[in-house]
Design a protein around this motif. Structure first.
Motif, mmCIF file in Angstrom:
data_model
loop_
_atom_site.group_PDB
_atom_site.id
_atom_site.type_symbol
_atom_site.label_atom_id
_atom_site.label_comp_id
_atom_site.label_asym_id
_atom_site.label_seq_id
_atom_site.Cartn_x
_atom_site.Cartn_y
_atom_site.Cartn_z
ATOM 1 N N GLU A 307 61.219 5.275 64.152
ATOM 2 C CA GLU A 307 60.528 4.756 62.965
ATOM 3 C C GLU A 307 61.327 3.634 62.329
ATOM 4 O O GLU A 307 60.763 2.629 61.909
ATOM 5 N N ALA A 308 62.660 3.830 62.264
ATOM 6 C CA ALA A 308 63.505 2.802 61.655
ATOM 7 C C ALA A 308 63.336 1.483 62.397
ATOM 8 O O ALA A 308 63.163 0.426 61.781
ATOM 9 N N ALA A 309 63.372 1.542 63.724
ATOM 10 C CA ALA A 309 63.271 0.308 64.507
ATOM 11 C C ALA A 309 61.882 -0.312 64.364
ATOM 12 O O ALA A 309 61.749 -1.519 64.152
ATOM 13 N N LEU A 310 60.850 0.533 64.444
ATOM 14 C CA LEU A 310 59.489 0.003 64.326
ATOM 15 C C LEU A 310 59.284 -0.641 62.960
ATOM 16 O O LEU A 310 58.687 -1.715 62.849
ATOM 17 N N ALA A 311 59.798 0.004 61.916
ATOM 18 C CA ALA A 311 59.608 -0.527 60.570
ATOM 19 C C ALA A 311 60.355 -1.842 60.377
ATOM 20 O O ALA A 311 60.006 -2.636 59.516
ATOM 21 N N MET A 312 61.401 -2.071 61.185
ATOM 22 C CA MET A 312 62.103 -3.356 61.116
ATOM 23 C C MET A 312 61.322 -4.447 61.836
ATOM 24 O O MET A 312 61.732 -5.599 61.871
ATOM 25 N N GLY A 313 60.213 -4.073 62.460
ATOM 26 C CA GLY A 313 59.411 -5.064 63.167
ATOM 27 C C GLY A 313 59.754 -5.158 64.640
ATOM 28 O O GLY A 313 59.412 -6.137 65.289
ATOM 29 N N ALA A 314 60.447 -4.157 65.172
ATOM 30 C CA ALA A 314 60.684 -4.146 66.616
ATOM 31 C C ALA A 314 59.397 -3.709 67.310
ATOM 32 O O ALA A 314 58.670 -2.868 66.791
ATOM 33 N N SER A 315 59.126 -4.308 68.475
ATOM 34 C CA SER A 315 57.948 -3.872 69.235
ATOM 35 C C SER A 315 58.263 -2.527 69.875
ATOM 36 O O SER A 315 59.393 -2.063 69.842
ATOM 37 N N GLN A 318 60.861 -3.030 72.480
ATOM 38 C CA GLN A 318 62.210 -3.246 71.928
ATOM 39 C C GLN A 318 62.781 -1.946 71.375
ATOM 40 O O GLN A 318 63.958 -1.638 71.585
ATOM 41 N N THR A 319 61.930 -1.183 70.681
ATOM 42 C CA THR A 319 62.396 0.092 70.142
ATOM 43 C C THR A 319 62.921 0.978 71.267
ATOM 44 O O THR A 319 63.988 1.572 71.177
ATOM 45 N N PHE B 103 70.745 3.271 62.228
ATOM 46 C CA PHE B 103 70.899 3.356 63.680
ATOM 47 C C PHE B 103 72.295 3.887 63.978
ATOM 48 O O PHE B 103 73.239 3.545 63.252
ATOM 49 N N ILE B 117 66.164 -9.681 66.191
ATOM 50 C CA ILE B 117 64.897 -9.630 66.923
ATOM 51 C C ILE B 117 63.884 -10.627 66.367
ATOM 52 O O ILE B 117 62.970 -11.028 67.077
#
Ligand SMILES: Nc1ncnc2c1ncn2[C@@H]1O[C@H](COP(=O)(O)OP(=O)(O)O)[C@@H](O)[C@H]1O
Ligand SMILES: [Mg+2]
Lengths: 422, 258
Positions: A307-315, A318-319, B103, B117
């Motif tokens: 969720e953290a990665a997705l919320a940062m706008g990672a696809s 990428q997540t 992270f 990114i």
């Protein structure tokens, strides 16, 4: 009322005691069997790491070898060593008759001529002189020296004759018999002669098979696991695939051997008895193990990281690649090593694809014929000669050592690199 | 930012319905969020506050069974349109979660991930600057400037949450969504975060879900009260707390249920 309660209490205590006793005896039994097994293997196997040598004076007579006084390197290579080798053995008993001379010759390995040749090539100044040379004893005398040979049997039931024993005992008395570390057990390929047989070909065969297995199973399994866990929709079809991957893990290994035989050898015409085919066959076995380990460790990565990665706008890609997969790697790798360790111990599928053939060369690539350690154990256990008995145990020790190292490695990866999620 | 004495509307939700499978979680939500203000969403647990918040950066997409209907207009653009790119959307709408979720990497990597990114830094110096300003804005710089290359998971809970805020603002989002950001923190850490929110609203529009009415009263200018999937009442925080129109709001504020 009170009495009844006390009765119940006593009953509870005694049943708990009984359970503990049973549990402890079960563990004791298991450890006992393990100890007996290890003791048996070590006590029969440790002698294989020693080899018996006869110290025989050899007269490097130039004339007998058809050499001139200053031979070149090539001359030394091509000289005739048979006669001087034979003579040095005959000299152990100057009065021997023809039959006895033949028995003298058989006291050492048929390799003795080459050992004598090597001695001269290493030191050409020996030409024309006499020197004590270490020569590998025959496997039977090796066993006699190690005390494993039944000397009390009547002569006609032994392969060692009374005459050979007499000469051997004389040599022992003169200190002309020595036991040294058996390096050739590790550097020689298999041989029909126990004293010359080594595990080099099967060890390399195992290594190549495992590498081929790793090269195929790891990428396929990891990609499959990532796709199934992170991308595939959860529906009936993916459930069906999941069930079948678990089923695949339970398929007896010999079935994979048949697959290798029927498809890799018969249809694709890959070379028989090679680690290439062995490794591909083993990779089919290892595949579900790695997929299951990889999926389990992907599942263990907390959703909050995704969720953290997705919320940062990672696809999604990428997540997965930047966060989930790296975090799952320790679990995946230790699962992979465990799978490879299983594959290392497999025998049946390799026998089916022909890795049971007698191979007296050391394979240089996965395309060369080879055996593997467990198959080597099987081959030697089938041999009649006494000298192979200790080799079987020694080979088991090597295989166990290999497995222990791999499992240790898996444990270390697991403990050292796995993140603890609170 | 003011136009004729009225704040600009940053986000406008129109007739939003949300379903988890067959179960409807939000009913016909209509809510305007004003720019550079803190909007608090309050209501009893399970009433759909988080669900609504997650509609705003389309995080509900991650949940297979979740269906969102209606319009959510941000900068004159309906984010529920097919043509909306969620990556670009989430670059503009940052999020901070209930449980701090840095992270398991270094502090530096935590902050630099977003700018990397999204290609926001051309050089190492630029990246260093982004990391420094983000941490300064999150009031964390002084505490961690000497250990930027240590793991972010080694910080205290409050520091971790400020790290997550720094991570969210590293890509300069226009809106920051916060889902009960202090619920896992002690009172001192909570006070620090609340102070921070006040500071951040100068540059960002903030929507915060909270179960603490005191917190809503302290940090927000606007409040929306949710109950059983419906938006019962919304308006200025002052009005909602002092003089609500609806009796349910009144009951909740005075602690009669929830
Ligand atoms: N992932 C989910 N799957 C199914 N139902 C969900 C899910 N998340 C939330 N819900 C349901 O939606 C409703 C609203 O939940 P939520 O938005 O988390 O409430 P709040 O944040 O106000 O406590 C609840 O009834 C909850 O059971
Ligand atoms: Mg919630």
């Amino acid at each position: 009322m009170n009495k009844n309660k006390e009765k119940l209490l006593a009953k509870r205590y005694s049943s708990e005691k009984r359970f503990q006793f049973l549990g402890k005896s079960a563990i004791f039994m298991a450890l006992l069997f393990l100890a007996i097994f290890i003791f048996k293997i070590f006590s029969t196997g440790y002698t294989a790491f020693q080899k018996t040598w006869l110290i025989v004076p050899v007269n490097f007579d130039a004339e007998t070898m058809y050499l001139d006084a200053n031979p070149s390197k090539e001359d030394l290579e091509e000289a005739d060593y048979f006669e001087i080798s034979l003579q040095s053995m005959f000299n152990l008993d100057k009065n021997a008759n023809e039959k006895q001379q033949n028995e003298l010759k058989k006291m050492v390995s048929y390799f003795f001529e080459r050992e004598i040749k090597q001695e001269l090539i290493n030191d050409p100044s020996l030409l024309g002189k006499t020197k004590d040379v270490y020569i590998t004893a025959s496997d039977d005398l090796d066993q006699v020296f190690k005390g494993n040979y039944p000397r009390d049997l009547p002569e006609n039931q032994r392969r060692v004759t009374d005459y050979q024993l007499k000469i051997f005992d004389q040599l022992v008395e003169q200190g002309k018999v020595e036991s040294k570390f058996n390096l050739s057990f590790f550097t020689y390929p298999d041989s029909r002669e126990a004293e010359l047989a080594g595990i080099a070909s099967s060890f390399m065969g195992s290594i190549f098979s495992i590498l081929v297995c790793l090269a195929i199973a790891f990428p396929v399994a990891v990609l499959a696991a990532i796709y199934l866990e992170e991308f595939a929709p959860k529906n009936r079809f993916t459930d069906f695939i999941e069930v079948n991957i678990n089923n695949l893990a339970a398929v007896p290994s010999i079935v994979f051997g048949l697959l290798g035989l029927g498809i890799l050898l018969a249809v694709f015409q890959l070379p028989r008895s090679t680690p290439l085919v062995g490794g591909i066959t083993l990779s089919l076995m290892t595949l579900p193990t790695i997929i299951i380990a990889c999926r389990a460790s992907l599942k263990a990565v907390p959703p909050s990281i995704r969720e953290a990665a997705l919320a940062m706008g990672a696809s999604r890609m990428q997540t997965t690649m930047h966060h989930t997969v790296p975090l799952s790697m320790p679990g995946t790798l230790s699962g992979t090593i465990i799978g490879l360790a299983q594959a290392l111990g497999e025998t049946a599928p390799l026998i089916l694809i022909g890795m049971v053939a007698f191979v007296n060369t050391i394979p240089g690539s996965p395309m060369d014929p080879a055996a593997s350690l467990p198959v080597q154990i099987y081959i030697w256990a089938e041999s009649a000669e006494r000298g192979f008995v200790e080799k079987v145990s020694a080979c088991i020790m090597v295989l166990l050592g290999f497995l222990i190292v791999m499992n240790l490695f898996a444990q270390i990866i697991r403990h050292k690199f796995e993140k603890k999620w609170s | 930012m003011r136009k004729n004495g009225v704040n600009m509307i940053k986000i406008s939700a129109k007739n939003v319905d949300v379903f988890y499978g067959k179960k409807q979680a939000l009913f016909n939500i209509n809510l305007d969020i004003e720019e550079n203000q803190v909007t608090a969403l309050i209501g009893p647990s399970g009433c759909g506050k988080s669900t609504f918040l997650r509609c705003l950066n389309r995080m509900n997409d991650v949940i297979d069974i979740c269906k969102v209907q209606g319009e959510i207009v941000i900068n004159d653009f309906n984010i529920n349109d097919k043509g909306c790119d969620v990556v670009r959307l989430r670059e503009k709408i940052g999020m901070v979660f209930q449980k701090p979720n840095p992270f398991p990497k270094t502090l530096y990597e935590n902050i630099s991930y977003g700018p990397t990114i999204h290609g926001m830094a051309q050089s190492k110096q630029e990246m260093d600057e982004i990391v420094e300003t983000s941490l300064k804005k999150a009031a964390l710089w002084e505490e961690v400037k000497d250990r930027l290359h240590e793991p972010g998971t080694g910080l205290s809970g409050g520091q971790q949450q400020r790290l997550c805020i720094a991570r969210a603002i590293s890509v300069q989002p226009e809106v920051i969504l916060m889902d009960e950001p202090c619920s896992a923190l002690d009172p001192i850490a909570t006070a620090q975060i609340e102070e921070l929110i006040d500071e951040l609203k100068k540059e960002h529009t903030i929507i915060i879900v909270t179960h603490s009415m005191a917190q809503a009263a302290r940090v927000s200018q606007r409040t929306g009260f949710f109950h059983l999937g419906e938006l019962i009442e919304h308006g200025s925080t002052d009005k909602i707390f002092k003089n609500p129109d609806n009796t349910k709001t009144q009951d909740y504020i005075t602690g009669r249920f929830g």
